[in-house]
Design an enzyme around this catalytic site. Sequence first.
Site, PDB file in Angstrom:
ATOM      1  CB  CYS A 130     -22.439 -45.449  67.858  1.00  0.00           C
ATOM      2  SG  CYS A 130     -21.470 -45.467  69.450  1.00  0.00           S
ATOM      3  CG  HIS A 243     -19.874 -50.018  68.760  1.00  0.00           C
ATOM      4  ND1 HIS A 243     -18.510 -49.808  68.895  1.00  0.00           N
ATOM      5  CD2 HIS A 243     -20.576 -48.747  69.225  1.00  0.00           C
ATOM      6  CE1 HIS A 243     -18.290 -48.736  69.571  1.00  0.00           C
ATOM      7  NE2 HIS A 243     -19.462 -48.068  69.735  1.00  0.00           N
TER       8      HIS A 243
HETATM    9  O1  3JN Z   1     -18.506 -45.246  73.892  1.00  0.00           O
HETATM   10  C1  3JN Z   1     -18.757 -45.491  72.566  1.00  0.00           C
HETATM   11  O2  3JN Z   1     -18.711 -46.509  72.254  1.00  0.00           O
HETATM   12  C2  3JN Z   1     -19.859 -44.477  72.196  1.00  0.00           C
HETATM   13  C3  3JN Z   1     -19.708 -43.218  73.164  1.00  0.00           C
HETATM   14  C4  3JN Z   1     -20.607 -42.123  73.105  1.00  0.00           C
HETATM   15  C5  3JN Z   1     -20.328 -41.162  73.803  1.00  0.00           C
HETATM   16  C6  3JN Z   1     -19.239 -40.770  74.758  1.00  0.00           C
HETATM   17  C7  3JN Z   1     -19.119 -39.598  75.561  1.00  0.00           C
HETATM   18  C8  3JN Z   1     -20.136 -38.797  75.491  1.00  0.00           C
HETATM   19  C9  3JN Z   1     -21.398 -40.077  73.927  1.00  0.00           C
HETATM   20  C10 3JN Z   1     -22.756 -40.318  73.101  1.00  0.00           C
HETATM   21  O3  3JN Z   1     -22.784 -40.308  71.891  1.00  0.00           O
HETATM   22  O4  3JN Z   1     -23.907 -40.659  73.630  1.00  0.00           O
HETATM   23  C11 3JN Z   1     -21.377 -38.976  74.803  1.00  0.00           C
HETATM   24  C12 3JN Z   1     -22.504 -37.817  74.679  1.00  0.00           C
HETATM   25  O5  3JN Z   1     -23.018 -37.248  73.730  1.00  0.00           O
HETATM   26  O6  3JN Z   1     -23.063 -37.921  75.915  1.00  0.00           O
END
Ligand code: 3JN
Length: 336
Positions: A130, A243
């Site tokens: 994101c 965000h």
């Molecule tokens: O923390 C956020 O604001 C975004 C989080 C993304 C996220 C959280 C846990 C695992 C991801 C991601 O989209 O990169 C993942 C992941 O897929 O590794």
Amino acid sequence: MKDKYTVVVVGATGAVGNEMVSILEERNFPVGELRLLASEMSEGKFIGFKGKNVKVNRLTKDSFKGIDIALFSAGASRSLEFAPEAVKAGAVVVDNSSAFRMEADVPLVVPEVNGHAIKKHKGIIANPNCSTIQMVVALKPIHDAAQIKRIVVSTYQAVSGTGKKAIHELEQQTRDLFSLKELTVSVYPHQIAFNCIPQIDVFLDNGYTKEEMKMVNETRKIMEDDSIRVTATTVRVPVFSSHSESVNIETDKKITAGEVRRLLSKSPGVEVVDDPKNSLYPLAVHSAGRDEVFVGRIREDESIDKGINMWIVSDNLRKGAALNAVQIAEVLIKKV
Ligand code: 3JN
């Protein structure tokens, strides 16, 4: 191109999965049949879609027969296990996790930036992180005009990025603080209410977090330019939705703040909100529920010859995740 597609949302009961279902409906995506999958815990729940309640089934390796498009948002380990099964069954997967993002034969796509990469897919298309998505939507037009050499970004990320448990934790801690109760800290390493936590995801050996290195590596892949140097600090803040990012860039060619404002005003997916005299700039609370990437506080960096500072805000569950995934599917069906 078919008239209607059989679409499955994997991880349908999560914060992003819920948003995927709503956005498919809102944008009138040509869904013939919608199937919903989740873990055992959510089996049997119902989610509303176009006036009907659709039952959530348990995700198994046999879940993908007859599926045209599979939108995955159930975490990287489930994607690693089940996305190849979906591809074997003939579906095209749009995966919101980090599982395949940096694989050479998996396009990592933000349609406004590198939509052309979709056609190279071999069954899986990755949706970026994101924080990366909203930044590259705003920076690509500037890169095309003035060649960005370096990006320094600090993020202020909403708890919804972590999911429903984190939304609940911020709510509960806030209530408990006002009721003079003991706080429970379980999702994050520290209290999130009335705090800022400079850690998103785990720390790596180089002292950066995984979230920070996702921004570095994904930005270069999506912008298709490994010469861009990127450094990031990612911070969790007590905001529910959207965000925000403070972004500083250094360019090869001089570009003025006015030129950046004009350029971004006509760029797809971007809305410039930049009227400081009237205290107008992008705000998380205004961007929640909206589709655009909002950019403001655009000004020249007076500490270097060719630099720009800006403030970039977007709804992390929409453009940062579900909307971008559905937009990828929209490009995809035009080509199928
Ligand atoms: O923390 C956020 O604001 C975004 C989080 C993304 C996220 C959280 C846990 C695992 C991801 C991601 O989209 O990169 C993942 C992941 O897929 O590794």
